[in-house]
Scaffold this motif. Structure first.
Motif, short mmCIF file in Angstrom:
data_model
loop_
_atom_site.label_atom_id
_atom_site.label_comp_id
_atom_site.label_asym_id
_atom_site.label_seq_id
_atom_site.Cartn_x
_atom_site.Cartn_y
_atom_site.Cartn_z
N SER A 1 0.84 -1.20 0.00
CA SER A 1 0.00 0.00 0.00
C SER A 1 0.87 1.24 0.00
N ASN A 2 0.35 2.31 -0.54
CA ASN A 2 1.12 3.55 -0.63
C ASN A 2 0.19 4.75 -0.48
N ILE A 3 0.79 5.90 -0.21
CA ILE A 3 0.03 7.16 -0.12
C ILE A 3 0.82 8.27 -0.81
N MET A 4 0.13 9.13 -1.53
CA MET A 4 0.74 10.36 -2.05
C MET A 4 -0.18 11.54 -1.73
N THR A 5 0.39 12.73 -1.71
CA THR A 5 -0.39 13.96 -1.54
C THR A 5 -0.76 14.49 -2.92
N LEU A 6 -1.97 15.02 -3.05
CA LEU A 6 -2.43 15.49 -4.37
C LEU A 6 -3.24 16.78 -4.25
N GLY A 7 -2.84 17.76 -5.03
CA GLY A 7 -3.59 19.02 -5.06
C GLY A 7 -4.29 19.27 -6.39
N TRP A 8 -3.81 18.58 -7.46
CA TRP A 8 -4.33 18.87 -8.79
C TRP A 8 -5.39 17.85 -9.18
N TYR A 9 -6.62 18.21 -8.94
CA TYR A 9 -7.73 17.33 -9.33
C TYR A 9 -8.96 18.20 -9.56
N LEU B 1 -7.83 13.12 -11.73
CA LEU B 1 -6.63 13.28 -10.90
C LEU B 1 -5.41 13.42 -11.79
N MET B 2 -4.56 14.43 -11.52
CA MET B 2 -3.30 14.57 -12.26
C MET B 2 -2.19 13.96 -11.39
N ILE B 3 -1.74 12.79 -11.81
CA ILE B 3 -0.71 12.08 -11.04
C ILE B 3 0.53 11.93 -11.91
N THR C 1 1.88 15.86 8.18
CA THR C 1 1.84 14.55 7.53
C THR C 1 1.59 14.70 6.02
N VAL C 2 0.68 15.60 5.68
CA VAL C 2 0.38 15.86 4.26
C VAL C 2 1.64 16.32 3.53
N ALA C 3 2.38 17.24 4.15
CA ALA C 3 3.61 17.76 3.53
C ALA C 3 4.66 16.64 3.42
N ARG C 4 4.81 15.87 4.48
CA ARG C 4 5.85 14.83 4.47
C ARG C 4 5.53 13.71 3.48
N ILE C 5 4.27 13.30 3.44
CA ILE C 5 3.88 12.22 2.51
C ILE C 5 4.14 12.63 1.07
N GLY C 6 3.96 13.92 0.80
CA GLY C 6 4.19 14.43 -0.55
C GLY C 6 5.64 14.74 -0.85
N ASN C 7 6.51 14.41 0.09
CA ASN C 7 7.94 14.66 -0.12
C ASN C 7 8.77 13.42 0.13
N CYS C 8 8.17 12.25 -0.01
CA CYS C 8 8.95 11.01 0.07
C CYS C 8 8.33 9.96 -0.85
N ASP C 9 9.13 8.98 -1.20
CA ASP C 9 8.75 8.03 -2.24
C ASP C 9 8.31 6.69 -1.66
N GLY C 10 7.26 6.16 -2.22
CA GLY C 10 6.66 4.92 -1.74
C GLY C 10 7.52 3.69 -1.91
N ASP D 1 7.23 2.61 3.90
CA ASP D 1 5.84 2.20 4.11
C ASP D 1 5.20 3.42 4.76
N LYS D 2 4.46 4.22 3.99
CA LYS D 2 4.02 5.52 4.49
C LYS D 2 2.97 5.39 5.59
N PHE D 3 2.18 4.31 5.59
CA PHE D 3 1.23 4.12 6.69
C PHE D 3 2.00 3.98 8.01
C1 LIG Z 1 0.91 19.78 -1.17
C2 LIG Z 1 1.34 18.82 -2.24
C3 LIG Z 1 0.56 18.66 -3.37
C4 LIG Z 1 0.93 17.75 -4.36
N1 LIG Z 1 0.14 17.61 -5.47
C5 LIG Z 1 0.48 16.69 -6.41
C6 LIG Z 1 -0.36 16.49 -7.55
O1 LIG Z 1 -1.42 17.10 -7.70
N2 LIG Z 1 0.03 15.56 -8.47
C7 LIG Z 1 1.19 14.85 -8.35
O2 LIG Z 1 1.50 14.02 -9.22
N3 LIG Z 1 2.01 15.02 -7.28
C8 LIG Z 1 1.66 15.91 -6.31
N4 LIG Z 1 2.47 16.08 -5.21
C9 LIG Z 1 3.73 15.32 -5.13
C10 LIG Z 1 3.57 13.89 -4.67
O3 LIG Z 1 2.73 13.79 -3.52
C11 LIG Z 1 4.97 13.34 -4.34
O4 LIG Z 1 5.72 13.28 -5.55
C12 LIG Z 1 4.98 12.03 -3.62
O5 LIG Z 1 6.28 11.82 -3.12
C13 LIG Z 1 4.57 10.87 -4.50
O6 LIG Z 1 4.67 9.70 -3.72
P1 LIG Z 1 4.89 8.27 -4.38
O7 LIG Z 1 6.10 8.35 -5.28
O8 LIG Z 1 5.08 7.36 -3.21
O9 LIG Z 1 3.65 7.98 -5.18
C14 LIG Z 1 2.11 16.98 -4.21
C15 LIG Z 1 2.89 17.13 -3.06
C16 LIG Z 1 2.51 18.04 -2.08
C17 LIG Z 1 3.37 18.18 -0.85
#
Ligand SMILES: Cc1cc2nc3c(=O)[nH]c(=O)nc-3n(C[C@H](O)[C@H](O)[C@H](O)COP(=O)(O)O)c2cc1C
Length: 181
Positions: A31-39, A51-53, A81-90, A94-96
């Motif tokens: 399982s994994n988690i990422m942060t997402l703002g673009w949707y 969702l833009m991933i 947590t939101v900031a940290r999850i979006g700044n590390c790789d799955g 194990d992000k949980f």
């Molecule tokens: C506030 C915030 C918003 C983010 N929004 C997006 C987004 O909309 N799309 C995206 O692809 N990555 C976005 N990211 C970056 C991913 O969350 C980041 O690359 C993450 O490490 C991906 O995890 P993963 O490689 O385990 O999937 C965002 C990060 C942060 C901190």
């Protein structure tokens, strides 16, 4: 007051949708988690969300392969947590476990929901036509669960450069909404 030109690459500062969400996924036992703002919301019924991933993210392949994810809505108490999850790789964490989050079994998808979040939306890929071109997944929400309280949790809205805003007061203009809801 005179308006000044704004850098085109940074219009997201103003047009960023909110609130920021956490996307959980599951593939091949992990399982994994990422942060997402673009949707964006795309349709009411069926309930479609785009969702833009970015393809460089581990979550991209996990969602592409499994065809599923959960959109989790964090409140402001999870800002770090939101900031940290979006700044590390799955593939390295194990992000949980790393962030002390509880993986809750979902009803219809293998991806777990995040118990600490205010709401969880189980999704299946509905259309992958523009995934290769724009990294844009059209997802259908097939199950939704929301905590009854608070009615309006304080959510996080990302403006870029590490800065979030939180939502403010509610403004009720219901009497003006005669055509759309
Ligand atoms: C506030 C915030 C918003 C983010 N929004 C997006 C987004 O909309 N799309 C995206 O692809 N990555 C976005 N990211 C970056 C991913 O969350 C980041 O690359 C993450 O490490 C991906 O995890 P993963 O490689 O385990 O999937 C965002 C990060 C942060 C901190």
């Amino acid at each position: 007051m005179q308006k000044k030109p704004w850098p085109l690459h940074d219009v997201r500062h103003w047009l960023e949708p909110g609130p920021v969400v956490l996307i959980s996924s599951h593939w091949q036992g992990k399982s994994n988690i990422m942060t997402l703002g673009w949707y964006t919301i795309l349709e009411f019924s069926p309930s479609l969300v785009g969702l833009m991933i970015s393809s460089g993210n581990i979550s991209f392949d996990m969602i592409r392969q499994s065809g599923e994810c959960v959109i989790n809505l964090p409140d402001v108490s999870l800002a770090d947590t939101v900031a940290r999850i979006g700044n590390c790789d799955g593939d390295q964490y194990d992000k949980f476990a790393e962030f002390g989050l509880t993986a809750e079994k979902s009803e219809h998808v293998t991806a777990p929901a995040i118990a600490e979040c205010h709401a969880n939306f189980e999704c299946r890929v509905y259309d992958d036509a523009v995934v290769d071109r724009y990294n844009f997944f059209v997802m259908e929400v097939i199950a939704a669960r929301v905590k009854p309280q608070p009615e309006w949790p304080k959510t996080l809205h990302y403006t870029g450069n590490g800065v979030f805003r939180t939502d403010g007061e509610r403004i009720d203009k219901r009497q003006l909404f005669t055509k759309v809801s």
